[in-house]
Design a protein around this motif. Structure first.
Motif, PDB file in Angstrom:
ATOM      1  N   MET A   1       0.829  -1.219   0.000  1.00  0.00           N
ATOM      2  CA  MET A   1       0.000   0.000   0.000  1.00  0.00           C
ATOM      3  C   MET A   1       0.856   1.258   0.000  1.00  0.00           C
ATOM      4  SD  MET A   1      -3.050  -0.859  -0.224  1.00  0.00           S
ATOM      5  CE  MET A   1      -4.511  -0.205   0.543  1.00  0.00           C
ATOM      6  N   LEU A   4       0.216   4.433  -2.048  1.00  0.00           N
ATOM      7  CA  LEU A   4      -0.722   5.474  -1.615  1.00  0.00           C
ATOM      8  C   LEU A   4       0.010   6.765  -1.267  1.00  0.00           C
ATOM      9  CD1 LEU A   4      -3.341   3.707   0.664  1.00  0.00           C
ATOM     10  CD2 LEU A   4      -3.626   4.621  -1.627  1.00  0.00           C
ATOM     11  N   ILE A   8      -1.826   9.604  -3.395  1.00  0.00           N
ATOM     12  CA  ILE A   8      -2.728  10.581  -2.765  1.00  0.00           C
ATOM     13  C   ILE A   8      -2.216  12.005  -2.932  1.00  0.00           C
ATOM     14  CG2 ILE A   8      -3.701  11.351  -0.572  1.00  0.00           C
ATOM     15  CD1 ILE A   8      -4.125   8.450   0.120  1.00  0.00           C
ATOM     16  N   ALA A  11      -2.943  12.978  -6.466  1.00  0.00           N
ATOM     17  CA  ALA A  11      -4.363  13.266  -6.706  1.00  0.00           C
ATOM     18  C   ALA A  11      -4.722  14.638  -6.158  1.00  0.00           C
ATOM     19  CB  ALA A  11      -5.229  12.192  -6.064  1.00  0.00           C
ATOM     20  N   LEU A  12      -4.295  14.905  -4.920  1.00  0.00           N
ATOM     21  CA  LEU A  12      -4.606  16.195  -4.311  1.00  0.00           C
ATOM     22  C   LEU A  12      -3.955  17.334  -5.088  1.00  0.00           C
ATOM     23  CD1 LEU A  12      -4.429  15.525  -0.481  1.00  0.00           C
ATOM     24  CD2 LEU A  12      -6.429  15.836  -1.929  1.00  0.00           C
ATOM     25  N   GLY A  15      -5.874  18.026  -8.177  1.00  0.00           N
ATOM     26  CA  GLY A  15      -7.114  18.716  -7.824  1.00  0.00           C
ATOM     27  C   GLY A  15      -6.859  20.185  -7.533  1.00  0.00           C
ATOM     28  N   LEU A  19      -8.266  23.639  -9.256  1.00  0.00           N
ATOM     29  CA  LEU A  19      -8.883  24.726  -8.498  1.00  0.00           C
ATOM     30  C   LEU A  19      -8.177  26.048  -8.791  1.00  0.00           C
ATOM     31  CD1 LEU A  19     -10.960  25.499  -6.299  1.00  0.00           C
ATOM     32  CD2 LEU A  19      -9.171  25.113  -4.627  1.00  0.00           C
ATOM     33  N   PHE A  22      -9.043  27.312 -12.186  1.00  0.00           N
ATOM     34  CA  PHE A  22     -10.379  27.896 -12.217  1.00  0.00           C
ATOM     35  C   PHE A  22     -10.377  29.303 -11.619  1.00  0.00           C
ATOM     36  CE2 PHE A  22     -14.424  28.791 -10.182  1.00  0.00           C
ATOM     37  CZ  PHE A  22     -15.276  28.678 -11.259  1.00  0.00           C
ATOM     38  N   LEU A  23      -9.740  29.408 -10.434  1.00  0.00           N
ATOM     39  CA  LEU A  23      -9.719  30.718  -9.778  1.00  0.00           C
ATOM     40  C   LEU A  23      -8.993  31.746 -10.645  1.00  0.00           C
ATOM     41  CD1 LEU A  23      -9.095  29.745  -6.058  1.00  0.00           C
ATOM     42  CD2 LEU A  23     -11.227  30.411  -7.153  1.00  0.00           C
ATOM     43  N   MET A  26     -11.197  32.766 -13.548  1.00  0.00           N
ATOM     44  CA  MET A  26     -12.273  33.626 -13.071  1.00  0.00           C
ATOM     45  C   MET A  26     -11.751  35.043 -12.865  1.00  0.00           C
ATOM     46  SD  MET A  26     -14.640  32.856  -9.833  1.00  0.00           S
ATOM     47  CE  MET A  26     -14.285  34.187  -8.754  1.00  0.00           C
TER      48      MET A  26
ATOM     49  N   ARG B 102     -18.823  36.799  -7.410  1.00  0.00           N
ATOM     50  CA  ARG B 102     -17.479  36.228  -7.404  1.00  0.00           C
ATOM     51  C   ARG B 102     -17.242  35.396  -6.156  1.00  0.00           C
ATOM     52  NH1 ARG B 102     -13.201  38.185 -10.517  1.00  0.00           N
ATOM     53  NH2 ARG B 102     -14.125  39.236 -12.275  1.00  0.00           N
ATOM     54  N   MET B 105     -18.975  32.168  -6.459  1.00  0.00           N
ATOM     55  CA  MET B 105     -18.331  31.304  -7.438  1.00  0.00           C
ATOM     56  C   MET B 105     -17.081  30.676  -6.829  1.00  0.00           C
ATOM     57  SD  MET B 105     -18.326  32.470 -11.249  1.00  0.00           S
ATOM     58  CE  MET B 105     -17.358  31.940 -12.599  1.00  0.00           C
ATOM     59  N   LYS B 106     -16.323  31.475  -6.083  1.00  0.00           N
ATOM     60  CA  LYS B 106     -15.115  30.933  -5.441  1.00  0.00           C
ATOM     61  C   LYS B 106     -15.498  29.876  -4.422  1.00  0.00           C
ATOM     62  CE  LYS B 106     -12.362  35.071  -5.481  1.00  0.00           C
ATOM     63  NZ  LYS B 106     -12.007  36.110  -4.535  1.00  0.00           N
ATOM     64  N   ALA B 109     -16.325  26.759  -6.190  1.00  0.00           N
ATOM     65  CA  ALA B 109     -15.155  26.068  -6.719  1.00  0.00           C
ATOM     66  C   ALA B 109     -14.450  25.302  -5.607  1.00  0.00           C
ATOM     67  CB  ALA B 109     -14.201  27.074  -7.357  1.00  0.00           C
ATOM     68  N   VAL B 110     -14.262  25.949  -4.460  1.00  0.00           N
ATOM     69  CA  VAL B 110     -13.567  25.305  -3.340  1.00  0.00           C
ATOM     70  C   VAL B 110     -14.366  24.092  -2.857  1.00  0.00           C
ATOM     71  CG1 VAL B 110     -12.874  25.608  -0.945  1.00  0.00           C
ATOM     72  CG2 VAL B 110     -12.363  27.376  -2.626  1.00  0.00           C
ATOM     73  N   PHE B 113     -14.006  21.271  -5.406  1.00  0.00           N
ATOM     74  CA  PHE B 113     -12.700  20.633  -5.294  1.00  0.00           C
ATOM     75  C   PHE B 113     -12.674  19.701  -4.086  1.00  0.00           C
ATOM     76  CE2 PHE B 113      -8.924  21.063  -2.591  1.00  0.00           C
ATOM     77  CZ  PHE B 113      -8.024  20.303  -3.315  1.00  0.00           C
ATOM     78  N   ASN B 117     -12.365  15.423  -3.968  1.00  0.00           N
ATOM     79  CA  ASN B 117     -11.236  14.730  -3.353  1.00  0.00           C
ATOM     80  C   ASN B 117     -11.650  13.905  -2.144  1.00  0.00           C
ATOM     81  OD1 ASN B 117      -8.585  15.447  -4.741  1.00  0.00           O
ATOM     82  ND2 ASN B 117      -9.709  17.373  -4.674  1.00  0.00           N
ATOM     83  N   LEU B 120     -13.271  10.801  -3.374  1.00  0.00           N
ATOM     84  CA  LEU B 120     -12.227   9.855  -3.790  1.00  0.00           C
ATOM     85  C   LEU B 120     -11.780   9.001  -2.607  1.00  0.00           C
ATOM     86  CD1 LEU B 120      -9.961   9.632  -6.276  1.00  0.00           C
ATOM     87  CD2 LEU B 120      -8.573  10.803  -4.573  1.00  0.00           C
ATOM     88  N   LEU B 121     -11.550   9.663  -1.482  1.00  0.00           N
ATOM     89  CA  LEU B 121     -11.102   8.937  -0.284  1.00  0.00           C
ATOM     90  C   LEU B 121     -12.249   8.125   0.308  1.00  0.00           C
ATOM     91  CD1 LEU B 121      -9.129  11.941   1.187  1.00  0.00           C
ATOM     92  CD2 LEU B 121      -8.129   9.845   0.316  1.00  0.00           C
ATOM     93  N   THR B 137      -5.169   2.325   7.647  1.00  0.00           N
ATOM     94  CA  THR B 137      -5.400   2.997   6.371  1.00  0.00           C
ATOM     95  C   THR B 137      -6.659   3.843   6.454  1.00  0.00           C
ATOM     96  OG1 THR B 137      -4.518   0.983   5.395  1.00  0.00           O
ATOM     97  CG2 THR B 137      -5.462   2.606   3.900  1.00  0.00           C
ATOM     98  N   LEU B 140      -6.025   6.931   8.273  1.00  0.00           N
ATOM     99  CA  LEU B 140      -5.256   7.865   7.445  1.00  0.00           C
ATOM    100  C   LEU B 140      -6.189   8.598   6.485  1.00  0.00           C
ATOM    101  CD1 LEU B 140      -2.581   8.996   6.284  1.00  0.00           C
ATOM    102  CD2 LEU B 140      -2.651   7.094   4.662  1.00  0.00           C
ATOM    103  N   PHE B 141      -7.104   7.839   5.852  1.00  0.00           N
ATOM    104  CA  PHE B 141      -8.032   8.448   4.897  1.00  0.00           C
ATOM    105  C   PHE B 141      -8.959   9.437   5.595  1.00  0.00           C
ATOM    106  CE2 PHE B 141      -8.079   5.550   0.929  1.00  0.00           C
ATOM    107  CZ  PHE B 141      -6.694   5.547   0.937  1.00  0.00           C
ATOM    108  N   LEU B 144      -7.001  12.576   6.277  1.00  0.00           N
ATOM    109  CA  LEU B 144      -6.835  13.366   5.047  1.00  0.00           C
ATOM    110  C   LEU B 144      -8.136  14.095   4.702  1.00  0.00           C
ATOM    111  CD1 LEU B 144      -4.740  10.978   2.784  1.00  0.00           C
ATOM    112  CD2 LEU B 144      -4.071  13.231   3.647  1.00  0.00           C
ATOM    113  N   ILE B 148      -8.896  18.192   4.397  1.00  0.00           N
ATOM    114  CA  ILE B 148      -9.478  18.906   3.247  1.00  0.00           C
ATOM    115  C   ILE B 148     -10.792  19.573   3.654  1.00  0.00           C
ATOM    116  CG2 ILE B 148     -10.285  18.683   0.881  1.00  0.00           C
ATOM    117  CD1 ILE B 148      -8.693  16.062   0.733  1.00  0.00           C
TER     118      ILE B 148
END
Lengths: 53, 733
Positions: A1, A4, A8, A11-12, A15, A19, A22-23, A26, B102, B105-106, B109-110, B113, B117, B120-121, B137, B140-141, B144, B148
């Protein structure tokens, strides 16, 4: 594993890149005129000269 | 309209580096070809550094090197290209709204995002829970996800948190209160789970909820901005400017926002006043129909008070601008307007009403779950978990989208059929209306004058008079302009009197009775009834009176019939004289009519109706209608209305016809049905979901599925409203 620990962050990171893109788009006003942008794409030949540079 | 003689400096802003900038609202832009034509055409003008047309809001931004050309040259150049451009008051462009959009919109977007993610986890954890994920594991996920989710929720959730806090500090509950509570509890509980190495974390549900709701809110905001931009363009097209007299005696055209009390302005014949004031010099007749509803003209001279929105008919004036004075009509209107608007702000929107039922129910259910599990012998921790799960699964995603999603679709449809909404919740109030109250002048009648009896006048005479009328700026001349295409060569206008032209040695005149030298007998004979007169004279022949009036809009009768068909009561409230109102009401077949009303009388009638339980839709345009528009259950104004009335009304409709009123009701009723369906669906969803949560079966997977599933269903149902677009009464404008 252990994979990972690479996947990870990748992936982040991707992403976050999305972002940030996009910002940025804009902020540079690309969302100000959505209808116009659609038409401009069609008629790129007769855009004013300053846009062709 | 010649702009070359106008000084447009007040509309120009300096952007630095010796570059000046002007914003113009452009009429007649329909396709990409127009866009390219204008931009390319302006690009070839020496001195212009940038010309960019925003196709979404039909605004043209032009920049040039200071001193190389005047702003009027730009307008002139656009006119040569075949489009009418009107300068845009830089003070009127809403900056706060753009900043708010604006921010949304921000936040969206955040949240997007973060949702992606975390999902995904989460999906990995759900899959792992079913197979062989190690607790390490999973932890950990979860960690994470928490890393975020926490900043994302803190950032994207602010619009909801702020609104909920605002509501709570006013001791009210709105939809954002349960949303905030749900999100915070979900994140809080998931954090505890993460710390203690538990199996269930709901970060994905919390962030997804925010994302969905933000998308809904963003679309709503976009629609509203689009509507607002259109309204601002219309204001610019109407040319809300004034000709200011500078201290040195010269004049300059400035936006109305640049006029201060004490300034002096010039008002030409045929010009609509854009300010309130007192006449300093000049004598004229004033058409006050937009202000009082009266159709007869009032004579005015030095010392008389005049109001914005009135039309200067016969003589040029210098007007001293006043601040809102006491004891005048305007003051009365303002006082009534304030009172009506205060009363209105207490009205609850449908979504908030639903939240009022929903929040206590769900919160009680959660409390009962907690107590129930304790009584059943579970420890306080599992009991708490079950209670919070109830709050999370009922978290009002479907409920939060139920009404706004329909509003977005409905206001989009309304926009396309020529109705611009001022407030989002107007849709549900339009649907409620069971009675329509019309103002007469300018609403049922067309704002432009028309001929009383075109058949009574020989066609040839009509054509000649029409050609003369084309050279006149007088408001009444508009009635004749439709009968001719080319103006008479060499026709000259004598302001306040009429137009004259020589053809083959014969003099033609069109204008006042005196201008056409009509004898007092003729005048006395012709001046009967409610109409106004324009005189026409060919050579030495006897002058011919042409009767002109503000006729009914051409579809007024049809609209009234359609409203009656839909089971709505119809009533006319007018400030005009009894005979004039009776004539119009009889022609339209409206039995309920009141004439000679003051603004306060109109409100009294409306209050009386609302005491009888009627939900009134008020349609009006005059300054005297503004308080009534604000106090009615829901209201709509034609685009020709005075500014104050447009601001007081819930919606503004475009075009020459009244049909948008019917369309607005039809679309709103359909939208209202969709809203009710959505609310019932949300209730049904909760009815199924709550028992599952109460008995502790909810996992993050179920929560995520239930939440997104219900949101999608509600949104799809809202989109169904669009299907009716083909069945609307009014043709697209």
């Amino acid at each position: 594993m252990n994979v990972l620990f690479i996947l990870i962050p990748v992936a982040l990171g991707l992403g976050l890149l999305g972002l940030a893109a996009f910002l940025w788009s804009m902020k540079s006003g690309q969302f100000d005129d959505l209808d116009g942008a659609a038409w401009r794409a069609i008629s790129d030949d007769d855009l004013p000269s300053e846009d062709k540079k | 309209m010649g702009f070359h003689d106008r000084d447009l400096k007040s509309f120009v802003t300096a952007v630095g580096d010796g570059i000046e900038h002007i914003d113009l609202a452009v009429e007649g832009v329909r396709c990409a070809g127009c866009m390219a034509k204008i931009e390319k055409g302006l690009g070839t003008v020496p001195g212009i550094t940038r010309a960019r047309l925003n196709f979404t809001n039909r605004r043209l931004a032009v920049e040039w090197k200071t001193g190389e050309l005047a702003p009027a040259d730009v307008v002139e150049k656009v006119a040569q290209l075949g489009y009418r451009a009107h300068p845009f008051d830089p003070g009127a462009v809403a900056g706060a709204e753009a900043a708010e959009a604006r921010r949304l919109m921000k936040a969206m977007a955040v949240a997007g995002f973060a949702a992606m993610n975390i999902m995904l986890l989460s999906v990995s954890v759900w899959a792992g829970n079913a197979s062989d994920i190690t607790p390490e594991t999973r932890d950990l996920f979860h960690w994470l996800s928490a890393l975020i989710a926490i900043p994302a929720v803190a950032y994207s959730g602010r619009p909801f948190f702020e609104s909920a806090f605002h509501a709570l500090s006013n001791r009210a509950v709105n939809m954002d209160v349960p949303i905030t509570l749900g999100v915070l509890l979900a994140v809080g509980m998931s954090l505890v789970e993460t710390f203690t190495g538990g199996r269930h974390a709901y970060f994905d549900a919390a962030v997804m909820l925010l994302f969905f709701l933000l998308v809904g809110r963003f679309l709503d905001m976009n629609m509203r901005r689009r509507t607002r931009a259109q309204a601002e363009n219309l204001a610019a097209l109407k040319g809300e400017t004034a000709t200011k007299v500078l201290p040195d005696g010269s004049t300059r055209v400035v936006p109305v926002s640049a006029i201060d009390p004490g300034d002096r302005v010039l008002v030409a014949v045929g010009e609509r006043l854009s300010v309130d004031g007192i006449i300093e010099t000049g004598k004229t007749e004033i058409d006050q129909s937009l202000v009082t509803g009266e159709t007869t003209y009032a004579a005015a001279g030095p010392g008389d008070r005049v109001y914005a929105g009135t039309l200067n008919m016969t003589g040029a004036l210098t007007v001293q601008v006043t601040a809102a004075a006491k004891g005048t009509l305007l003051d009365e209107v303002n006082t009534l307007l304030e009172a009506a608007q205060t009363a209105r702000s207490t009205r609850l929107a449908l979504a908030d009403k639903a939240a009022g039922y929903y929040a206590p129910l769900v919160h009680t259910a959660a409390a009962l779950t907690f107590v129930g599990w304790l009584v059943a012998g579970a420890g306080w921790q599992p009991a708490m978990m079950a209670a919070i799960a109830v709050l999370i699964i009922t978290c009002p995603c479907a409920l939060g989208l139920a009404v706004p999603a329909v509003q977005v679709v409905a206001s989009g449809l309304l926009f396309r059929s020529g109705v611009l909404l001022n407030s989002g919740d107007a849709v549900e109030r339009f649907a409620d209306a069971d009675m329509v109250v019309f103002d007469k002048t300018g609403t049922l009648t067309s704002p432009e004058p028309t001929l009383v009896d075109p058949d009574a006048i020989p066609a040839e005479t009509l054509a000649t008079a029409g050609r003369l009328a084309l050279s006149s700026k007088h408001p009444l001349a508009a009635a004749l302009k439709a009968y001719a295409t080319a103006p008479m060569p060499g026709a000259t206008e004598e302001p306040g009197q009429g137009v004259r032209a020589q053809i083959d040695g014969v003099e033609y005149r069109l204008g006042s009775a005196a201008f056409c030298s009509a004898s007092p007998d003729q005048v006395g004979e012709a001046e009967r009834g409610t109409h106004s007169l324009v005189w026409f004279r060919k050579g030495d022949a006897a002058p011919l009176p042409i009767a002109v009036e503000q006729g009914l809009r051409r579809d007024a009768r049809e609209v009234i019939e359609k409203l009656k068909e839909r089971g709505l009561g119809v009533m006319i409230l007018s400030g005009d004289r009894v005979e004039a109102v009776d004539a119009a009401a009889d022609e339209l077949g409206v039995a309920d009519r009141r004439a000679g009303l003051k603004p306060a009388d109109k409100i009294a009638v409306l209050e009386d109706l609302s005491r009888q339980g009627r939900k009134v839709l008020m349609v009006g345009d005059g300054l005297n209608d503004a308080p009534a528009l604000a106090s009615a259950h829901v209201s709509i104004s034609p685009v020709t209305a005075v500014h104050l009335s447009q601001a007081a009304a819930d919606a503004v409709f475009l075009g020459e016809t009244l049909m948008p009123v019917v369309t607005a009701i039809d679309i709103s009723r359909r939208a209202r049905r969709a809203m009710d369906q959505n609310l019932w669906f949300a209730a049904l969803y909760n009815l199924c979901a709550v028992p599952v949560a109460v008995f502790g079966f909810v996992t993050p997977l179920i929560a995520a599925l239930a939440m997104s599933g219900s949101s999608v269903i509600v949104t799809l149902n809202a989109l169904r409203v669009r299907l009716m677009a083909g069945k609307l009464e009014a043709p697209r404008q």
